[in-house]
Scaffold this motif. Structure first.
Motif, PDB file in Angstrom:
ATOM      1  N   TRP A 140      65.732  25.746  85.864  1.00 34.57           N
ATOM      2  CA  TRP A 140      65.892  27.165  85.510  1.00 34.57           C
ATOM      3  C   TRP A 140      67.228  27.387  84.800  1.00 34.57           C
ATOM      4  N   TYR A 141      68.269  26.706  85.289  1.00 31.68           N
ATOM      5  CA  TYR A 141      69.601  26.897  84.701  1.00 31.68           C
ATOM      6  C   TYR A 141      69.612  26.448  83.242  1.00 31.68           C
ATOM      7  N   ARG A 182      57.441  33.527  74.809  1.00 36.44           N
ATOM      8  CA  ARG A 182      58.032  33.829  76.126  1.00 36.44           C
ATOM      9  C   ARG A 182      58.071  32.598  77.029  1.00 36.44           C
ATOM     10  N   LYS A 183      57.487  31.491  76.579  1.00 34.67           N
ATOM     11  CA  LYS A 183      57.367  30.304  77.447  1.00 34.67           C
ATOM     12  C   LYS A 183      58.451  29.269  77.142  1.00 34.67           C
ATOM     13  N   PHE A 185      59.405  25.269  78.435  1.00 30.08           N
ATOM     14  CA  PHE A 185      59.064  24.108  79.261  1.00 30.08           C
ATOM     15  C   PHE A 185      60.343  23.290  79.488  1.00 30.08           C
ATOM     16  N   LEU A 203      57.298  25.174  83.867  1.00 27.64           N
ATOM     17  CA  LEU A 203      57.161  26.226  82.850  1.00 27.64           C
ATOM     18  C   LEU A 203      57.829  27.497  83.355  1.00 27.64           C
TER      19      LEU A 203
END
Ligand code: PKZ
Length: 218
Positions: A140-141, A182-183, A185, A203
């Motif tokens: 996430w970071y 908006r995605k 990976f 994702l």
């Protein structure tokens, strides 16, 4: 769900000394957690007494923490309220968060940590759920650094290749592999002694824009 995920606001003022005290007490709580699981009998009582004394010392002597600079100094939101960083992996004020060092940002993000006893699953090994938590946060970071707004974990796949050890330094690494609308990976791994112990791919999706221009997860 809040736009800021794990940042809440509080009405009361906060000084830098308050933040340093809170981070110090969280550190004491972490030591106490390990001590409660490690010691028995008189040794248990000594550990508890020593840690209670260290909190008393920090409260009673205003100079005790004078040289400590808080990792998360007080920040205010647009209403002048204190923004509280509650993240259970990254906030130094949260006793659940391990003593992570943030080594790098950018294309590749890296945390380092040596995990104590309270994270144990099988003997001397990290609990598998916690392996996922660490990978979720580092991926996430990396996503956060590659994008402008906030994104939420939509999918996370963890592969456990070998046990993740406690009591030795871990490298926790994440990077973005592809971004499309908006995605985003991302992938990453936990490395101990030069060997990959666990890998993750996932994702992240930025919430649909709201009519007022901000994101929304709901
Ligand atoms: C040191 C100081 C730091 C300071 C720093 C402060 C902040 C520090 C915060 C730390 C934070 C850490 C955070 C960790 C990350 C969480 O833990 S987040 C919490 C866990 N995650 C959640 O709760 C998310 C729950 N899920 C949701 O809310 C919603 O599913 C989402 C993620 C917002 C997405 O909803 P949606 O916008 O309705 O998604 P949807 O339209 O269905 O899909 C969007 C697109 O993705 C596609 N898609 C969906 N699923 C898939 C899939 N599996 N594969 C491929 N495509 C897919 C869809 O087809 C769609 O494509 P397009 O049609 O746009 O082409």
């Amino acid at each position: 769900m809040s736009d800021l995920l794990d940042v809440d606001s509080r009405p009361a003022p906060e000084s830098s000394e308050d933040s340093a005290l809170a981070e110090y007490v969280a550190e004491v709580c972490r030591r106490l957690s390990a001590g409660l699981l490690r010691e028995t009998g008189d040794d248990l009582r000594s550990v508890v007494a020593a840690e209670v004394r260290s909190v008393q010392w920090a409260l009673e002597d205003p100079a005790a923490l004078r040289d400590r600079v808080p990792v998360h100094p007080p920040r205010l939101d647009h209403r002048g309220r204190v923004r509280m960083f509650t993240n259970p992996v990254l906030s130094q004020r949260n006793p659940l968060a391990p003593p992570l060092t943030h080594v790098s940002d950018g294309d590749e993000c890296e945390f380092r940590v040596t995990l104590p006893l309270q994270y144990q699953g099988p003997r001397n090994m990290l609990h598998g759920g916690y392996v996922g938590v660490l990978l979720d946060d580092v991926l996430w970071y990396a996503v956060r650094h590659a994008s402008t707004g906030i994104s939420f974990t939509r999918e996370l796949t963890v592969t456990y290749e070998r046990p993740v050890p406690l009591f030795e330094e871990l490298r926790i690494v994440g990077r973005v592999v592809e971004a499309e609308g908006r995605k985003t990976f991302a992938e990453g791994e936990i490395v101990a002694g030069g060997q990959v112990c666990a890998r993750a791919t996932g994702l992240w999706i930025a919430p649909k824009p709201r009519r007022d221009g901000h994101g929304s997860a709901g």
